[in-house]
Design a protein around this motif. Structure first.
Motif, PDB file in Angstrom:
ATOM      1  N   LYS A  95    -114.382   0.399 -27.055  1.00  0.00           N
ATOM      2  CA  LYS A  95    -113.134  -0.335 -26.831  1.00  0.00           C
ATOM      3  C   LYS A  95    -113.302  -1.826 -27.151  1.00  0.00           C
ATOM      4  N   ASN A  96    -112.277  -2.401 -27.761  1.00  0.00           N
ATOM      5  CA  ASN A  96    -112.202  -3.841 -28.038  1.00  0.00           C
ATOM      6  C   ASN A  96    -113.443  -4.363 -28.773  1.00  0.00           C
ATOM      7  N   LYS A  97    -113.752  -3.672 -29.851  1.00  0.00           N
ATOM      8  CA  LYS A  97    -114.912  -4.036 -30.669  1.00  0.00           C
ATOM      9  C   LYS A  97    -114.709  -5.419 -31.300  1.00  0.00           C
ATOM     10  N   LYS A  98    -115.780  -6.153 -31.424  1.00  0.00           N
ATOM     11  CA  LYS A  98    -115.714  -7.498 -31.994  1.00  0.00           C
ATOM     12  C   LYS A  98    -115.459  -7.425 -33.501  1.00  0.00           C
ATOM     13  N   ILE A  99    -114.631  -8.350 -34.008  1.00  0.00           N
ATOM     14  CA  ILE A  99    -114.337  -8.415 -35.443  1.00  0.00           C
ATOM     15  C   ILE A  99    -115.480  -9.141 -36.159  1.00  0.00           C
ATOM     16  N   PRO A 100    -116.079  -8.524 -37.190  1.00  0.00           N
ATOM     17  CA  PRO A 100    -117.159  -9.205 -37.932  1.00  0.00           C
ATOM     18  C   PRO A 100    -116.691 -10.542 -38.501  1.00  0.00           C
ATOM     19  N   GLU A 101    -117.623 -11.463 -38.621  1.00  0.00           N
ATOM     20  CA  GLU A 101    -117.280 -12.840 -38.996  1.00  0.00           C
ATOM     21  C   GLU A 101    -116.584 -12.931 -40.353  1.00  0.00           C
ATOM     22  N   ARG A 102    -117.050 -12.161 -41.334  1.00  0.00           N
ATOM     23  CA  ARG A 102    -116.417 -12.210 -42.662  1.00  0.00           C
ATOM     24  C   ARG A 102    -114.952 -11.835 -42.594  1.00  0.00           C
ATOM     25  N   LEU A 103    -114.640 -10.723 -41.907  1.00  0.00           N
ATOM     26  CA  LEU A 103    -113.251 -10.277 -41.769  1.00  0.00           C
ATOM     27  C   LEU A 103    -112.450 -11.263 -40.936  1.00  0.00           C
ATOM     28  N   LYS A 104    -113.049 -11.768 -39.873  1.00  0.00           N
ATOM     29  CA  LYS A 104    -112.364 -12.742 -39.007  1.00  0.00           C
ATOM     30  C   LYS A 104    -111.934 -13.974 -39.815  1.00  0.00           C
ATOM     31  N   CYS A 105    -112.830 -14.469 -40.650  1.00  0.00           N
ATOM     32  CA  CYS A 105    -112.506 -15.650 -41.473  1.00  0.00           C
ATOM     33  C   CYS A 105    -111.350 -15.357 -42.432  1.00  0.00           C
ATOM     34  N   LEU A 106    -111.366 -14.167 -43.031  1.00  0.00           N
ATOM     35  CA  LEU A 106    -110.286 -13.803 -43.955  1.00  0.00           C
ATOM     36  C   LEU A 106    -108.951 -13.651 -43.226  1.00  0.00           C
ATOM     37  N   LEU A 107    -108.972 -13.083 -42.034  1.00  0.00           N
ATOM     38  CA  LEU A 107    -107.735 -12.950 -41.253  1.00  0.00           C
ATOM     39  C   LEU A 107    -107.192 -14.328 -40.891  1.00  0.00           C
ATOM     40  N   GLU A 108    -108.069 -15.234 -40.511  1.00  0.00           N
ATOM     41  CA  GLU A 108    -107.637 -16.596 -40.168  1.00  0.00           C
ATOM     42  C   GLU A 108    -107.108 -17.320 -41.397  1.00  0.00           C
ATOM     43  N   GLU A 109    -107.737 -17.090 -42.534  1.00  0.00           N
ATOM     44  CA  GLU A 109    -107.322 -17.733 -43.783  1.00  0.00           C
ATOM     45  C   GLU A 109    -105.942 -17.243 -44.236  1.00  0.00           C
ATOM     46  N   VAL A 114    -106.344 -14.751 -35.915  1.00  0.00           N
ATOM     47  CA  VAL A 114    -106.436 -13.315 -35.645  1.00  0.00           C
ATOM     48  C   VAL A 114    -105.263 -12.882 -34.771  1.00  0.00           C
ATOM     49  N   GLU A 115    -104.893 -13.725 -33.823  1.00  0.00           N
ATOM     50  CA  GLU A 115    -103.795 -13.395 -32.910  1.00  0.00           C
ATOM     51  C   GLU A 115    -102.480 -13.226 -33.663  1.00  0.00           C
ATOM     52  N   LEU A 116    -102.228 -14.108 -34.635  1.00  0.00           N
ATOM     53  CA  LEU A 116    -100.996 -13.991 -35.425  1.00  0.00           C
ATOM     54  C   LEU A 116    -101.017 -12.752 -36.305  1.00  0.00           C
ATOM     55  N   PHE A 117    -102.195 -12.406 -36.826  1.00  0.00           N
ATOM     56  CA  PHE A 117    -102.310 -11.166 -37.593  1.00  0.00           C
ATOM     57  C   PHE A 117    -101.963  -9.962 -36.721  1.00  0.00           C
ATOM     58  N   ILE A 118    -102.542  -9.895 -35.520  1.00  0.00           N
ATOM     59  CA  ILE A 118    -102.270  -8.781 -34.608  1.00  0.00           C
ATOM     60  C   ILE A 118    -100.783  -8.706 -34.291  1.00  0.00           C
ATOM     61  N   GLU A 119    -100.173  -9.838 -34.039  1.00  0.00           N
ATOM     62  CA  GLU A 119     -98.725  -9.882 -33.755  1.00  0.00           C
ATOM     63  C   GLU A 119     -97.919  -9.311 -34.917  1.00  0.00           C
ATOM     64  N   GLN A 120     -98.265  -9.724 -36.132  1.00  0.00           N
ATOM     65  CA  GLN A 120     -97.526  -9.273 -37.315  1.00  0.00           C
ATOM     66  C   GLN A 120     -97.728  -7.784 -37.576  1.00  0.00           C
ATOM     67  N   ALA A 188    -102.119   0.292 -27.343  1.00  0.00           N
ATOM     68  CA  ALA A 188    -103.348   1.041 -27.068  1.00  0.00           C
ATOM     69  C   ALA A 188    -104.211   1.161 -28.321  1.00  0.00           C
ATOM     70  N   TYR A 189    -103.562   1.396 -29.463  1.00  0.00           N
ATOM     71  CA  TYR A 189    -104.280   1.517 -30.741  1.00  0.00           C
ATOM     72  C   TYR A 189    -105.115   0.271 -31.028  1.00  0.00           C
ATOM     73  N   MET A 190    -104.601  -0.889 -30.685  1.00  0.00           N
ATOM     74  CA  MET A 190    -105.304  -2.143 -30.963  1.00  0.00           C
ATOM     75  C   MET A 190    -106.665  -2.210 -30.261  1.00  0.00           C
ATOM     76  N   ASN A 191    -106.831  -1.446 -29.184  1.00  0.00           N
ATOM     77  CA  ASN A 191    -108.080  -1.473 -28.421  1.00  0.00           C
ATOM     78  C   ASN A 191    -109.178  -0.600 -29.020  1.00  0.00           C
ATOM     79  N   ILE A 192    -108.827   0.282 -29.960  1.00  0.00           N
ATOM     80  CA  ILE A 192    -109.813   1.253 -30.468  1.00  0.00           C
ATOM     81  C   ILE A 192    -110.004   1.155 -31.990  1.00  0.00           C
ATOM     82  N   ILE A 193    -109.630   0.024 -32.572  1.00  0.00           N
ATOM     83  CA  ILE A 193    -109.868  -0.193 -34.000  1.00  0.00           C
ATOM     84  C   ILE A 193    -111.359  -0.431 -34.232  1.00  0.00           C
TER      85      ILE A 193
END
Length: 203
Positions: A95-109, A114-120, A188-193
């Motif tokens: 549950k609630n696995k950490k996002i790898p740094e490479r993907l996190k940077c791309l989501l922020e870019e 990351v929060e705005l991505f999840i919202e969208q 709920a889905y967001m917790n098990i990605i």
């Protein structure tokens, strides 16, 4: 994997995604719905021998190889196979696995945070009318990430997009557990990605 296609085993046990997704839902979703798509996809391409050595993904990317009278059946059932395997492979019992740094940077870019991505992503899935999918994809030309939706069992494969993550908003994905509460299922889905899997799909 090539013709005749087999039902792909889940990468976890039926109870591993509880309480987010129940054993009953996984059994129906995987063993009944995905099994039917797999069987019907085999029937749809049975006479199209030139694609028998191709993967599902390659067939869906090259639909001109399929006779026009069989094409919609291939889209519906081949899409059902690809979409569901992609969806199930992208989930994890952690549950609630950490996002790898490479993907996190791309989501922020691409989404500012990351929060705005999840919202969208949640908004795209919640507001989609009818049956379909919400996707995180990567544009193959410029590498940018974006959110798209597809109807029924359509895929983004033929649009020069690399799929990274998909969220099933067909009612059979959540109705046993959540009835008409699609928003609760999405939450709920967001917790098990499985963010490691999503990251591995980046080009």
């Amino acid at each position: 994997m090539s013709y005749p296609f087999q039902l792909k085993k889940l990468p976890y046990e039926y109870t591993d995604l509880e309480p987010c997704i129940s054993k009953s839902t996984l059994e129906f979703h995987h063993d009944k719905h995905l099994k039917a798509y797999t069987d019907n996809f085999n029937k749809a391409i049975e006479t199209v021998t030139e694609v028998h050595n191709c993967s599902v993904e390659d067939i869906l990317k090259n639909l001109t190889l399929i006779p026009e009278n069989l094409r919609q059946g291939v889209i519906n059932n081949g899409g059902g196979v690809f979409n569901h395997n992609f969806y199930f492979d992208g989930l994890t019992k952690e549950k609630n696995k950490k996002i790898p740094e490479r993907l996190k940077c791309l989501l922020e870019e691409n989404f500012s945070s990351v929060e705005l991505f999840i919202e969208q992503l949640k908004k795209a899935a919640l507001t989609y009318f009818g049956s379909g999918w919400a996707w995180l994809v990567q544009d193959k030309e410029n590498g940018k990430l974006k959110i798209v939706t597809t109807r029924n069992q359509d895929t983004p494969l033929g649009e020069n997009l690399n799929p990274l993550l998909n969220l099933d908003v067909w009612e059979h994905a959540y109705y046993i557990d959540y009835q008409n509460r699609r928003a609760d299922y999405i939450e709920a889905y967001m917790n098990i990605i499985d963010w490691d899997v999503v990251d591995s799909r980046l080009k």
